[in-house]
Scaffold this active site. Sequence first.
Site, PDB file in Angstrom:
ATOM      1  N   GLU A  44      -0.717  -9.246  -1.444  1.00 44.59           N
ATOM      2  CA  GLU A  44      -2.161  -9.509  -1.310  1.00 44.59           C
ATOM      3  C   GLU A  44      -2.865  -9.418  -2.665  1.00 44.59           C
ATOM      4  O   GLU A  44      -3.786 -10.183  -2.940  1.00 44.59           O
ATOM      5  CB  GLU A  44      -2.769  -8.526  -0.298  1.00 44.59           C
ATOM      6  CG  GLU A  44      -2.298  -8.833   1.124  1.00 44.59           C
ATOM      7  CD  GLU A  44      -2.753  -7.802   2.140  1.00 44.59           C
ATOM      8  OE1 GLU A  44      -2.367  -6.630   1.978  1.00 44.59           O
ATOM      9  OE2 GLU A  44      -3.481  -8.166   3.070  1.00 44.59           O
TER      10      GLU A  44
ATOM     11  N   GLY B 189       0.492  -5.188   0.603  1.00 45.21           N
ATOM     12  CA  GLY B 189      -0.645  -5.153  -0.307  1.00 45.21           C
ATOM     13  C   GLY B 189      -0.286  -5.701  -1.688  1.00 45.21           C
ATOM     14  O   GLY B 189      -1.162  -6.195  -2.409  1.00 45.21           O
TER      15      GLY B 189
ATOM     16  N   ALA C 164       0.864  -1.184   0.000  1.00 44.50           N
ATOM     17  CA  ALA C 164       0.000   0.000   0.000  1.00 44.50           C
ATOM     18  C   ALA C 164       0.900   1.234   0.000  1.00 44.50           C
ATOM     19  O   ALA C 164       2.070   1.152   0.382  1.00 44.50           O
ATOM     20  CB  ALA C 164      -0.866  -0.020   1.248  1.00 44.50           C
TER      21      ALA C 164
ATOM     22  N   GLU D  56       3.927  -5.910   7.035  1.00 40.40           N
ATOM     23  CA  GLU D  56       3.099  -4.900   7.714  1.00 40.40           C
ATOM     24  C   GLU D  56       3.428  -4.763   9.193  1.00 40.40           C
ATOM     25  O   GLU D  56       3.352  -3.684   9.766  1.00 40.40           O
ATOM     26  CB  GLU D  56       1.612  -5.239   7.545  1.00 40.40           C
ATOM     27  CG  GLU D  56       1.032  -4.952   6.165  1.00 40.40           C
ATOM     28  CD  GLU D  56       1.209  -6.089   5.168  1.00 40.40           C
ATOM     29  OE1 GLU D  56       2.041  -6.998   5.415  1.00 40.40           O
ATOM     30  OE2 GLU D  56       0.523  -6.069   4.136  1.00 40.40           O
TER      31      GLU D  56
HETATM   32  C1  3H9 Z   1       0.460  -2.522   3.328  1.00 39.26           C
HETATM   33  O1  3H9 Z   1       0.719  -2.965   2.249  1.00 39.26           O
HETATM   34  C2  3H9 Z   1      -0.892  -2.637   3.971  1.00 39.26           C
HETATM   35  C3  3H9 Z   1      -1.806  -3.614   3.280  1.00 39.26           C
HETATM   36  O2  3H9 Z   1      -1.651  -4.896   3.819  1.00 39.26           O
HETATM   37  C4  3H9 Z   1      -3.236  -3.259   3.493  1.00 39.26           C
HETATM   38  C5  3H9 Z   1      -3.746  -2.033   2.886  1.00 39.26           C
HETATM   39  C6  3H9 Z   1      -5.241  -1.878   3.043  1.00 39.26           C
HETATM   40  N1  3H9 Z   1       4.604   3.509   0.206  1.00 39.26           N
HETATM   41  O3  3H9 Z   1      13.262   1.822   0.738  1.00 39.26           O
HETATM   42  P1  3H9 Z   1      13.715   2.573  -0.428  1.00 39.26           P
HETATM   43  C7  3H9 Z   1       9.389   4.948  -0.943  1.00 39.26           C
HETATM   44  S1  3H9 Z   1       1.611  -1.701   4.244  1.00 39.26           S
HETATM   45  C8  3H9 Z   1       5.083   4.722  -0.103  1.00 39.26           C
HETATM   46  O4  3H9 Z   1      14.753   3.605  -0.228  1.00 39.26           O
HETATM   47  P2  3H9 Z   1      14.868   0.214  -1.546  1.00 39.26           P
HETATM   48  C9  3H9 Z   1      10.442   5.325   0.062  1.00 39.26           C
HETATM   49  O5  3H9 Z   1       9.949   6.181   1.042  1.00 39.26           O
HETATM   50  C10 3H9 Z   1       3.037  -1.623   3.192  1.00 39.26           C
HETATM   51  N2  3H9 Z   1       6.376   4.954  -0.379  1.00 39.26           N
HETATM   52  O6  3H9 Z   1      14.139   1.635  -1.625  1.00 39.26           O
HETATM   53  C11 3H9 Z   1      11.492   5.965  -0.813  1.00 39.26           C
HETATM   54  O7  3H9 Z   1      11.037   7.261  -1.100  1.00 39.26           O
HETATM   55  P3  3H9 Z   1      12.080   8.445  -1.272  1.00 39.26           P
HETATM   56  C12 3H9 Z   1       3.780  -2.893   3.175  1.00 39.26           C
HETATM   57  C13 3H9 Z   1       7.215   3.920  -0.316  1.00 39.26           C
HETATM   58  O8  3H9 Z   1      15.111  -0.173  -2.939  1.00 39.26           O
HETATM   59  C14 3H9 Z   1      11.403   5.140  -2.110  1.00 39.26           C
HETATM   60  O9  3H9 Z   1      10.116   4.526  -2.087  1.00 39.26           O
HETATM   61  N3  3H9 Z   1       4.990  -2.737   2.415  1.00 39.26           N
HETATM   62  C15 3H9 Z   1       6.794   2.632   0.007  1.00 39.26           C
HETATM   63  O10 3H9 Z   1      15.989   0.252  -0.583  1.00 39.26           O
HETATM   64  C16 3H9 Z   1      12.459   4.068  -2.220  1.00 39.26           C
HETATM   65  O11 3H9 Z   1      12.405   3.258  -1.034  1.00 39.26           O
HETATM   66  C17 3H9 Z   1       6.151  -2.370   2.979  1.00 39.26           C
HETATM   67  O12 3H9 Z   1       6.242  -2.202   4.171  1.00 39.26           O
HETATM   68  C18 3H9 Z   1       5.416   2.429   0.275  1.00 39.26           C
HETATM   69  N4  3H9 Z   1       4.902   1.214   0.566  1.00 39.26           N
HETATM   70  O13 3H9 Z   1      13.784  -0.772  -0.937  1.00 39.26           O
HETATM   71  C19 3H9 Z   1       7.329  -2.214   2.055  1.00 39.26           C
HETATM   72  N5  3H9 Z   1       7.859   1.793   0.007  1.00 39.26           N
HETATM   73  O14 3H9 Z   1      12.939   8.073  -2.437  1.00 39.26           O
HETATM   74  C20 3H9 Z   1       8.048  -0.938   2.344  1.00 39.26           C
HETATM   75  C21 3H9 Z   1       8.917   2.542  -0.335  1.00 39.26           C
HETATM   76  O15 3H9 Z   1      11.228   9.636  -1.477  1.00 39.26           O
HETATM   77  N6  3H9 Z   1       9.124  -0.689   1.421  1.00 39.26           N
HETATM   78  N7  3H9 Z   1       8.537   3.829  -0.523  1.00 39.26           N
HETATM   79  O16 3H9 Z   1      12.821   8.481   0.019  1.00 39.26           O
HETATM   80  C22 3H9 Z   1      10.312  -1.329   1.494  1.00 39.26           C
HETATM   81  O17 3H9 Z   1      10.502  -2.229   2.272  1.00 39.26           O
HETATM   82  C23 3H9 Z   1      11.404  -0.880   0.568  1.00 39.26           C
HETATM   83  O18 3H9 Z   1      11.081   0.411   0.130  1.00 39.26           O
HETATM   84  C24 3H9 Z   1      11.610  -1.777  -0.686  1.00 39.26           C
HETATM   85  C25 3H9 Z   1      12.612  -1.076  -1.632  1.00 39.26           C
HETATM   86  C26 3H9 Z   1      12.171  -3.116  -0.231  1.00 39.26           C
HETATM   87  C27 3H9 Z   1      10.328  -1.973  -1.430  1.00 39.26           C
END
Ligand code: 3H9
Length: 697
Positions: free
Chosen positions: A104, A101, A62, A124
């Site tokens: 999901e 998400g 999400a 999450e």
């Molecule tokens: C969810 O899914 C809830 C659902 O179950 C239910 C919903 C109803 N959203 O980490 P990075 C941005 S909860 C918005 O440096 P990497 C991040 O801030 C979510 N922005 O890259 C950064 O921005 P900026 C569950 C996001 O390559 C840029 O992307 N998912 C999100 O080292 C690059 O990020 C997670 O918890 C996001 N979801 O790693 C996954 N994710 O450049 C969270 C990232 O402006 N994300 N950004 O600073 C991660 O674990 C890592 O970002 C990922 C990439 C492994 C994907």
Amino acid sequence: MSQVSIERRDGVAIITIDNPPVNALSQAVREGLKRCIDEATDDDAIAAIVIICTGRTFIAGADIREFGRPPEPPHLPDVVARIEAADKPVVAAMHGTALGGGLEVALGCHYRIAARSAKLGLPEVSLGLLPGASGTQRLPRLIGAERALDMILSGKPVKAQVALDYGLVDQICDDDKLRDTAIEFAVSQVGNGPRRISEMTVADVEPDLFEKTRTAIARKTRGLMSPERIIRCVELSTQVGFDEGCKAERELFLECKNSAQSDGLRHAFFAERAVSKVSGIGKDTSVRATDKVAVLGAGTMGAGIAYNCLTAGCTVHLLYNDEAGLKRGATTIRKLFEGGVTRGKISEEDMADGVGRLSTTTDYGDIGDADLVIEAVFENLAIKKEVFEKLDAVCKAGAILATNTSTLDVDAIAGATKRPQDVIGLHFFSPAHIMRLLEIVRGAETSNEVIATSLALAKRLRKIGVVVGNCFGFVGNRMLYNYGRENQFLLLEGAAPEQIDQALTDWGMAMGPNAVGDLAGLDVGYKVRQERTDLPNDPRFYRIADLHVEQGRFGQKTGKGMYLYAEGSRVPTPDPEVQSLIDNESAKLGIARRDIEPQEIIERCIYGLITEGARILEDGIATRSSDIDVVWTNGYGFPRHRGGPMHFANTVGLAAVYEKVCEFRDRFGTEFWEAPGLLKDLADKNQRFSDFDKSNK
Ligand code: 3H9
């Protein structure tokens, strides 16, 4: 251009999501996905559907940025349900990371194909949430409740091969064949009808699985709300129908999402990503090599740093002034490798390779070709200056000369060289190979290239590098002084060490200040205080800690400090001798002892941190409050779910914090509790610390 597009090929609709950087499920993406699924299912010429992403990853979840606002339709659970309801086979084609998400959405598809390098997970929990788009109901139906619990509670993604073994994906393929494989797979399923996970039942589980899991994780997840709710949801998947399970999941998800805990954890997530955005440093700032590292000092810190660099692929030259010390250092490093192998963190081959890249020397002449020198010698300015003078004489031009000082003046150290632009502070935290924080201390003349290289080095070492300014103790230890000071005063005023530690650990700190002092060694802070000439001339100031050191009670290393330690044990036991020492000292200083409530302990220690944090912002030592939060959550055991001291202050409200600080000033005097101007200003304007941002980013 739309972030979700549809393309038709041989009767297959290929729905592509293109929402850089991580294809997060923003409102526009959810809307687009729903629209494309509707379009593909309504089109009689389409027999199957593939969902795929452009860029470096499948959907990473999400869009977390939207969580602070009221949710806008279409809601993700409805989109996932819409995908599953399709009467044509829908295949998810995943590469990079399919998270939260994103996974999901894939579970709503009828089949899942993963590129070999992909990772899949439901992280999450690390944001104080639970999977809120039916993940807690679909995953157990697909892979069993035990594995689902493990994946959702740990939040750790699994590799594609493991996902295949679990039955989470139907096929894996080479990364460059993902699109074609998914299309082929979709075509092969035409006529088979959709395979809907919601129609499956969860395989039988051990009757005590959920209770056992609750007990097993209780200590680790102490005080956190989402783990228990995750267990409840997965348990429900084995007890009630799919729709009822989803309804409960939605309610519990919203409860978590609206909690202060999730707010704090989401703040921590973004704060850790903001740290690399530093004024003057951009993509075009060149970064120097850090392959050849020299580490000066072979004690616990030097060996930890050396091990850290070796595991990151650097060659390391360990320098110390005698052979026996070097031998001890090399043995410590080898033991760290062996420990890594035992814990399954590194392979035997990697250990052999790592140890092979280590060499030792007593001769400064041998480290002349190092790209980076990290000095970790005794914390004494005169000694450090001497070391840097020698380094200046032998190191090649362009080498980065870093000091691991935890408190001393980086500019004074840089002044011992003729190249202050190449000198920087790299403050590692002990144990250096475990702690994620690296304070990067920019001196007055440190070049942007050296700062950019240090930030890149932090990433290479898998650490979080926070750039801070130069002052006594930088961000972390400067704030620690206030926190420790209040601990010391509370001891004199009537609180026992264990009472203070208990109040703060119940509040969420990883350890109490007295147990931490014993772990770090009370003598360490003592020596630093002895060198300082600017400390308050108050007889209560760090009095109890000083007395302990003067009596040889250094902490764990001497078997006694603020607590007693049985031979070979690290478990602190309250010591009546300590209590009588404190009682005597209170009497000597004329301090009337009283009962102190946990609330006062927490407020004085934590507000002590916040006021110094505010001064650090005022002084420009940190350029944004979230950097301070990253330092404290990653280096000092501050509870991540509270976001960090500055975020915590924002959640209390700065006006309320200011009022409390004024109350402490009236009770305890102006010397320690004068409210910082910035706190008053922001409180007056009804603003937050995050509104004061000097990072220019
Ligand atoms: C969810 O899914 C809830 C659902 O179950 C239910 C919903 C109803 N959203 O980490 P990075 C941005 S909860 C918005 O440096 P990497 C991040 O801030 C979510 N922005 O890259 C950064 O921005 P900026 C569950 C996001 O390559 C840029 O992307 N998912 C999100 O080292 C690059 O990020 C997670 O918890 C996001 N979801 O790693 C996954 N994710 O450049 C969270 C990232 O402006 N994300 N950004 O600073 C991660 O674990 C890592 O970002 C990922 C990439 C492994 C994907």
